[in-house]
Each structure stands twice: as C-alpha cells, then as structure tokens.
Write a protein that holds these residues in place. Structure first.
Motif, PDB file in Angstrom:
ATOM      1  N   THR A  55       0.808  -1.220   0.000  1.00 23.58           N
ATOM      2  CA  THR A  55       0.000   0.000   0.000  1.00 23.58           C
ATOM      3  C   THR A  55       0.841   1.270   0.000  1.00 23.58           C
ATOM      4  O   THR A  55       0.362   2.326  -0.421  1.00 23.58           O
ATOM      5  N   LEU A  56       2.086   1.177   0.445  1.00 21.73           N
ATOM      6  CA  LEU A  56       2.948   2.358   0.485  1.00 21.73           C
ATOM      7  C   LEU A  56       3.154   2.990  -0.890  1.00 21.73           C
ATOM      8  O   LEU A  56       3.032   4.216  -1.034  1.00 21.73           O
ATOM      9  N   PRO A  57       3.459   2.219  -1.952  1.00 20.81           N
ATOM     10  CA  PRO A  57       3.609   2.850  -3.274  1.00 20.81           C
ATOM     11  C   PRO A  57       2.321   3.484  -3.765  1.00 20.81           C
ATOM     12  O   PRO A  57       2.341   4.496  -4.470  1.00 20.81           O
ATOM     13  N   TYR A  58       1.197   2.886  -3.411  1.00 21.96           N
ATOM     14  CA  TYR A  58      -0.095   3.406  -3.862  1.00 21.96           C
ATOM     15  C   TYR A  58      -0.357   4.807  -3.331  1.00 21.96           C
ATOM     16  O   TYR A  58      -0.949   5.641  -4.012  1.00 21.96           O
ATOM     17  N   SER A  59       0.103   5.071  -2.114  1.00 24.23           N
ATOM     18  CA  SER A  59      -0.166   6.370  -1.495  1.00 24.23           C
ATOM     19  C   SER A  59       0.919   7.398  -1.749  1.00 24.23           C
ATOM     20  O   SER A  59       0.680   8.595  -1.655  1.00 24.23           O
ATOM     21  N   SER A  60       2.130   6.931  -2.073  1.00 19.84           N
ATOM     22  CA  SER A  60       3.252   7.868  -2.163  1.00 19.84           C
ATOM     23  C   SER A  60       3.294   8.638  -3.463  1.00 19.84           C
ATOM     24  O   SER A  60       3.785   9.752  -3.507  1.00 19.84           O
ATOM     25  N   SER A  61       2.770   8.044  -4.533  1.00 23.31           N
ATOM     26  CA  SER A  61       2.889   8.749  -5.819  1.00 23.31           C
ATOM     27  C   SER A  61       1.722   8.481  -6.743  1.00 23.31           C
ATOM     28  O   SER A  61       1.897   7.952  -7.831  1.00 23.31           O
ATOM     29  N   PRO A  62       0.495   8.841  -6.358  1.00 23.38           N
ATOM     30  CA  PRO A  62      -0.594   8.741  -7.309  1.00 23.38           C
ATOM     31  C   PRO A  62      -0.405   9.732  -8.437  1.00 23.38           C
ATOM     32  O   PRO A  62      -0.013  10.869  -8.186  1.00 23.38           O
ATOM     33  N   PRO A  63      -0.635   9.355  -9.691  1.00 23.50           N
ATOM     34  CA  PRO A  63      -0.433  10.288 -10.803  1.00 23.50           C
ATOM     35  C   PRO A  63      -1.416  11.425 -10.758  1.00 23.50           C
ATOM     36  O   PRO A  63      -2.540  11.270 -10.308  1.00 23.50           O
ATOM     37  N   GLY A  77      10.261  15.304 -13.744  1.00 26.51           N
ATOM     38  CA  GLY A  77      10.168  14.009 -14.407  1.00 26.51           C
ATOM     39  C   GLY A  77      11.155  13.007 -13.833  1.00 26.51           C
ATOM     40  O   GLY A  77      10.820  11.839 -13.612  1.00 26.51           O
ATOM     41  N   ARG A  78      12.378  13.460 -13.581  1.00 26.40           N
ATOM     42  CA  ARG A  78      13.383  12.572 -13.000  1.00 26.40           C
ATOM     43  C   ARG A  78      13.009  12.174 -11.569  1.00 26.40           C
ATOM     44  O   ARG A  78      13.210  11.028 -11.154  1.00 26.40           O
ATOM     45  N   ALA A  79      12.463  13.147 -10.817  1.00 21.41           N
ATOM     46  CA  ALA A  79      12.028  12.842  -9.456  1.00 21.41           C
ATOM     47  C   ALA A  79      10.897  11.810  -9.476  1.00 21.41           C
ATOM     48  O   ALA A  79      10.859  10.893  -8.635  1.00 21.41           O
ATOM     49  N   HIS A  80       9.998  11.955 -10.440  1.00 21.43           N
ATOM     50  CA  HIS A  80       8.903  10.995 -10.585  1.00 21.43           C
ATOM     51  C   HIS A  80       9.448   9.602 -10.906  1.00 21.43           C
ATOM     52  O   HIS A  80       8.954   8.595 -10.366  1.00 21.43           O
ATOM     53  N   ILE A  82      12.394   8.397 -10.117  1.00 20.43           N
ATOM     54  CA  ILE A  82      13.043   7.879  -8.904  1.00 20.43           C
ATOM     55  C   ILE A  82      11.998   7.326  -7.941  1.00 20.43           C
ATOM     56  O   ILE A  82      12.173   6.241  -7.355  1.00 20.43           O
ATOM     57  N   LEU A  83      10.896   8.068  -7.782  1.00 22.94           N
ATOM     58  CA  LEU A  83       9.821   7.592  -6.913  1.00 22.94           C
ATOM     59  C   LEU A  83       9.232   6.285  -7.437  1.00 22.94           C
ATOM     60  O   LEU A  83       8.900   5.384  -6.658  1.00 22.94           O
ATOM     61  N   GLN A  84       9.121   6.170  -8.760  1.00 26.77           N
ATOM     62  CA  GLN A  84       8.617   4.936  -9.342  1.00 26.77           C
ATOM     63  C   GLN A  84       9.545   3.765  -9.056  1.00 26.77           C
ATOM     64  O   GLN A  84       9.092   2.651  -8.787  1.00 26.77           O
ATOM     65  N   CYS A  85      10.839   4.014  -9.102  1.00 30.78           N
ATOM     66  CA  CYS A  85      11.807   2.955  -8.783  1.00 30.78           C
ATOM     67  C   CYS A  85      11.665   2.518  -7.324  1.00 30.78           C
ATOM     68  O   CYS A  85      11.745   1.318  -7.006  1.00 30.78           O
ATOM     69  N   LEU A  86      11.446   3.487  -6.440  1.00 28.80           N
ATOM     70  CA  LEU A  86      11.222   3.155  -5.035  1.00 28.80           C
ATOM     71  C   LEU A  86       9.922   2.376  -4.863  1.00 28.80           C
ATOM     72  O   LEU A  86       9.845   1.452  -4.035  1.00 28.80           O
ATOM     73  N   CYS A  87       8.926   2.742  -5.649  1.00 26.54           N
ATOM     74  CA  CYS A  87       7.655   2.025  -5.583  1.00 26.54           C
ATOM     75  C   CYS A  87       7.822   0.577  -6.020  1.00 26.54           C
ATOM     76  O   CYS A  87       7.280  -0.343  -5.396  1.00 26.54           O
ATOM     77  N   VAL A  88       8.575   0.369  -7.096  1.00 24.90           N
ATOM     78  CA  VAL A  88       8.830  -0.994  -7.565  1.00 24.90           C
ATOM     79  C   VAL A  88       9.561  -1.786  -6.492  1.00 24.90           C
ATOM     80  O   VAL A  88       9.257  -2.968  -6.246  1.00 24.90           O
ATOM     81  N   SER A  89      10.517  -1.146  -5.829  1.00 24.99           N
ATOM     82  CA  SER A  89      11.260  -1.820  -4.759  1.00 24.99           C
ATOM     83  C   SER A  89      10.332  -2.254  -3.633  1.00 24.99           C
ATOM     84  O   SER A  89      10.435  -3.375  -3.118  1.00 24.99           O
ATOM     85  N   GLY A 131       9.364   2.252 -18.994  1.00 25.27           N
ATOM     86  CA  GLY A 131       8.863   3.041 -20.115  1.00 25.27           C
ATOM     87  C   GLY A 131       9.185   4.521 -20.000  1.00 25.27           C
ATOM     88  O   GLY A 131       9.032   5.265 -20.972  1.00 25.27           O
ATOM     89  N   ALA A 132       9.632   4.948 -18.810  1.00 28.93           N
ATOM     90  CA  ALA A 132       9.998   6.360 -18.641  1.00 28.93           C
ATOM     91  C   ALA A 132      11.381   6.665 -19.209  1.00 28.93           C
ATOM     92  O   ALA A 132      11.730   7.838 -19.375  1.00 28.93           O
ATOM     93  N   VAL A 133      12.175   5.631 -19.491  1.00 23.51           N
ATOM     94  CA  VAL A 133      13.541   5.852 -19.987  1.00 23.51           C
ATOM     95  C   VAL A 133      13.556   6.665 -21.284  1.00 23.51           C
ATOM     96  O   VAL A 133      14.333   7.629 -21.403  1.00 23.51           O
ATOM     97  N   PRO A 134      12.709   6.340 -22.294  1.00 20.77           N
ATOM     98  CA  PRO A 134      12.713   7.157 -23.519  1.00 20.77           C
ATOM     99  C   PRO A 134      12.286   8.603 -23.291  1.00 20.77           C
ATOM    100  O   PRO A 134      12.634   9.482 -24.074  1.00 20.77           O
ATOM    101  N   LEU A 135      11.507   8.840 -22.229  1.00 20.14           N
ATOM    102  CA  LEU A 135      11.099  10.210 -21.934  1.00 20.14           C
ATOM    103  C   LEU A 135      12.254  11.020 -21.369  1.00 20.14           C
ATOM    104  O   LEU A 135      12.393  12.211 -21.650  1.00 20.14           O
ATOM    105  N   ILE A 136      13.096  10.361 -20.574  1.00 24.04           N
ATOM    106  CA  ILE A 136      14.253  11.047 -19.998  1.00 24.04           C
ATOM    107  C   ILE A 136      15.366  11.174 -21.032  1.00 24.04           C
ATOM    108  O   ILE A 136      16.002  12.220 -21.151  1.00 24.04           O
ATOM    109  N   TYR A 137      15.577  10.108 -21.789  1.00 30.14           N
ATOM    110  CA  TYR A 137      16.602  10.104 -22.844  1.00 30.14           C
ATOM    111  C   TYR A 137      15.887   9.939 -24.186  1.00 30.14           C
ATOM    112  O   TYR A 137      15.774   8.828 -24.715  1.00 30.14           O
TER     113      TYR A 137
END
Length: 216
Positions: A55-63, A77-80, A82-89, A131-137
């Motif tokens: 439940t922690l990822p669900y509450s930490s970064s809703p789009p 975008g980069r901060a988002h 990073i948060l997604q990577c933490l959510c996956v973890s 999928g965010a990789v092409p957006l950053i690079y």
C-alpha cells in the motif's frame, strides 16, 4: 483550422477543482496507508510487511494531471522516475514477504484472484517504470515525438494505476482484512482506492483530451 488558445483554455474553476481533487486524493491515499499500517502492525510477523509494502507505493505517488505551465519539468520528471523505482522496490519486497511467508507455512502460491492480479500488477509497474527511460533520454526513441511518448506513458500509467486499485480492492476482500475490521469500516476502506481511481482517471483523460483539442 487553428483556434485561439485563449478561447480553448479551460475555465479557472476547472483547474482549481482538479487541483483540489488531486490534493484530496493524496490525503485519502495517505490516510488509507496509515490505517493499513496500524492494522497490520509491521514487524509483528513476516506477513505484516506485505500489506504495508503493497500500500505504500499506492499512497506515495498517485499520478496527477499534467500541466504545461509547470516549471522544472525535466527535474520533476526525473524525481517521478526515482519515486517509481522506489515504488517498484516496495512492491518487490511486499511480494517477497508474502511469498516467503507462504513457503514457510507450506501454502500454495498465487491461488486467488488477488494473488494472480497482484503478481501481474507488480510486473506491469516494473514495465511502466522502464517506459519512462525514452522520456528522460529522448534520443533512444528515434522516430517518436516527445508528445506522443508522453501520451502513451500517461495512458499506460493510468492502466497501471487502475490495476493497483483493483488489486487493493481484492486484498480488502481477504480473510485477514475482513476479520480485522467491521462491516462499515470495510466499505469505507473500499471507497478509498475506488474513489481515487475515478479521480485519477478523470484527471488524466481530461488533461490529454484538452491538450489534443488545443493542437487543432
């Protein structure tokens, strides 16, 4: 035919309403996660870490709905990401906790709809983050415009968020949760992911439909 952007821009009351609903959604998700943490008492057992990490990822970064007036877009975008990577973890840790707990107790894995959809959701969230990789690079996505990539990423992100919401709702139907709360508390808890999913769906679709109209 090219329309004036001033005439096509949405009324200020819509923007304020969207912002207020986004803030309210964040607050609802945070309260929901805190309640689940208090109920599961993390550290009391191996299983207790599963609902917390899930439940922690669900509450930490809703789009939230994108805005062309936001500044420092690349930094955000980069901060988002990073948060997604933490959510996956967190999701992987939650999946590992329940899997190892079932292994210790000799129980079969992924036999319920919650378990199957939860596994699918973890995999989809991982792919969504990649999928965010092409957006950053952007140079990695030759032949694709940045606007189209953002639109596809937002759409897939919405689908991922809906998967998370359904998975959470199925988790609320588990024997552990239904035995831990009363009937009215259960309905109130179920409203949290349901309402937040509706708000997010409305915000993302409305924002990109408005942006598409401005292009004509």
């Amino acid at each position: 035919m090219v329309h004036n952007k001033e005439s096509e821009s949405e009324p200020a009351v819509y923007r304020y309403t969207r912002t207020a609903s986004a803030v309210l959604t964040h607050l609802v998700c945070i309260v929901f996660t805190v309640c689940i943490a208090l109920l599961s008492r993390p550290g009391s057992s191996l299983f207790s870490w599963h609902p917390v990490f899930m439940t922690l990822p669900y509450s930490s970064s809703p789009p939230t709905a994108p805005s062309s007036k936001d500044f420092h877009t690349r930094l955000k975008g980069r901060a988002h990401w990073i948060l997604q990577c933490l959510c996956v973890s967190c999701l992987v840790l939650g999946l590992a906790a329940i899997s190892y707990n079932k292994h210790l107790n000799g129980k079969p894995h992924f036999t319920s709809w919650h378990g199957l959809l939860g596994l699918l959701t973890v995999c989809v969230v991982g792919l969504q983050s990649m999928g965010a990789v092409p957006l950053i690079y952007h140079s990695l996505a030759k032949g694709w415009s940045l606007a189209k990539l953002k639109r596809y990423h937002a759409t897939s992100g919405l689908v991922t968020y809906l998967l998370c919401s359904v998975s959470l709702l199925l988790g609320l139907c588990s024997a552990w949760f239904t035995a831990s709360v009363g009937e009215y508390t259960w309905y109130l808890s179920a409203l949290c992911p349901a309402l937040s999913a509706l708000v997010i769906m409305n915000q993302v679709t409305s924002a990109y439909m408005a942006k598409k109209r401005l292009q004509y």
